[in-house]
Enzyme design. Structure first.
Site, PDB file in Angstrom:
ATOM      1  N   HIS A 165      21.756 -16.572  28.497  1.00 45.36           N
ATOM      2  CA  HIS A 165      22.763 -16.149  27.709  1.00 45.36           C
ATOM      3  C   HIS A 165      23.433 -16.993  26.824  1.00 45.36           C
ATOM      4  O   HIS A 165      23.763 -16.782  25.652  1.00 45.36           O
ATOM      5  CB  HIS A 165      23.743 -15.282  28.446  1.00 45.36           C
ATOM      6  CG  HIS A 165      24.738 -14.747  27.901  1.00 45.36           C
ATOM      7  ND1 HIS A 165      24.733 -13.295  27.270  1.00 45.36           N
ATOM      8  CD2 HIS A 165      26.145 -15.065  27.763  1.00 45.36           C
ATOM      9  CE1 HIS A 165      26.030 -13.020  26.638  1.00 45.36           C
ATOM     10  NE2 HIS A 165      26.779 -14.292  27.007  1.00 45.36           N
ATOM     11  N   GLU A 166      24.029 -18.053  27.538  1.00 40.49           N
ATOM     12  CA  GLU A 166      24.397 -19.405  26.692  1.00 40.49           C
ATOM     13  C   GLU A 166      23.605 -19.959  25.699  1.00 40.49           C
ATOM     14  O   GLU A 166      24.380 -20.183  24.638  1.00 40.49           O
ATOM     15  CB  GLU A 166      25.107 -20.415  27.770  1.00 40.49           C
ATOM     16  CG  GLU A 166      25.794 -19.788  28.772  1.00 40.49           C
ATOM     17  CD  GLU A 166      27.192 -19.122  28.184  1.00 40.49           C
ATOM     18  OE1 GLU A 166      27.632 -19.369  27.033  1.00 40.49           O
ATOM     19  OE2 GLU A 166      27.517 -18.173  28.689  1.00 40.49           O
ATOM     20  N   HIS A 217      23.865 -17.777  22.669  1.00 38.86           N
ATOM     21  CA  HIS A 217      24.816 -18.118  21.659  1.00 38.86           C
ATOM     22  C   HIS A 217      24.727 -19.556  20.919  1.00 38.86           C
ATOM     23  O   HIS A 217      25.336 -19.250  19.843  1.00 38.86           O
ATOM     24  CB  HIS A 217      26.293 -18.260  22.813  1.00 38.86           C
ATOM     25  CG  HIS A 217      26.626 -16.893  23.324  1.00 38.86           C
ATOM     26  ND1 HIS A 217      27.019 -16.217  22.578  1.00 38.86           N
ATOM     27  CD2 HIS A 217      27.022 -16.519  24.431  1.00 38.86           C
ATOM     28  CE1 HIS A 217      27.639 -14.822  23.117  1.00 38.86           C
ATOM     29  NE2 HIS A 217      27.624 -15.296  24.604  1.00 38.86           N
TER      30      HIS A 217
END
Length: 215
Positions: A164-165, A168
């Protein structure tokens, strides 16, 4: 700036980042003008509204070069030192494969499988389950996770958090976040300056002093 798909989302984030940087300079000019307007009113309360507006505009023209340099300097400082500031606030510290082999290997495998440069891996001591990405370019990118997250989640769950990071970072969301923090810092700085100038330090009015300062 609607985005329809990954590549348009990335392009939209780049455009938004540029707009935010331009908006930062506009915001600084607006804040300088507002501060000049307040100062003109406080210093001499007997003039008309149009007089105050003209005087504040003249003050802005004089201060514009200094405001521009100040905003540019703020951006340069934030560009090179924002990660140090984030680490100072969060207590995050970089870890190596030897220190965190499980976590490091999970992140490295994700980066290899997706063709993404390996960001720095940092851990902050906190029982909370949290993680965030930071950085403005591939050499600065970092992912910080809490010790609580590492201790309480299994490999699959941690891998999902790290993925998920990384998303980003790849999408350019991290750059926008850092720029937004820079803008918030400018607003906070001017707010603190105005408060100290007009409410704590005192402002000279007609030979006396007004404000919170003591004699």
């Amino acid at each position: 700036m609607a985005a329809y798909g990954l590549y348009t989302h990335i392009a939209a984030n780049k455009t938004r980042s540029i707009v935010l940087l331009i908006g930062l300079f506009v915001l600084v000019y607006v804040l300088v003008y507002a501060g000049a307007l307040i100062a003109e009113v406080v210093i001499d309360g007997g003039r008309t509204v149009s007089d105050y507006l003209r005087a504040a505009a003249a003050d802005l023209i004089q201060a514009a070069p200094f405001a521009t340099v100040g905003a540019a300097l703020w951006i340069v400082i934030a560009y090179f030192f924002h990660q140090k500031l984030i680490d100072a606030v969060t207590g995050g510290h970089a870890v190596t494969r030897a220190e965190q082999p499980r976590l490091y290997n999970l992140l490295e495998n994700l980066c290899i499988s997706r063709g993404i440069p390996m960001p720095k891996l940092k851990i902050m001591d906190s029982a909370a389950l949290n993680a965030f990405a930071s950085g403005l370019n591939p050499k600065q990118y970092a992912i910080t996770v809490t010790s609580g997250l590492v201790d309480r989640l299994d490999d699959a769950e941690i891998e999902a958090v790290l993925a998920h990071e990384l998303t980003h970072i790849k999408n350019g969301d991290v750059q926008m976040m850092v720029i937004a923090v820079i803008i918030a810092g400018v607003v906070g700085f001017f707010g603190e300056l105005m408060f100290r100038l007009f409410f704590q330090g005192g402002v000279r009015i007609g030979g006396g002093w007004s404000g919170g300062g003591s004699s």
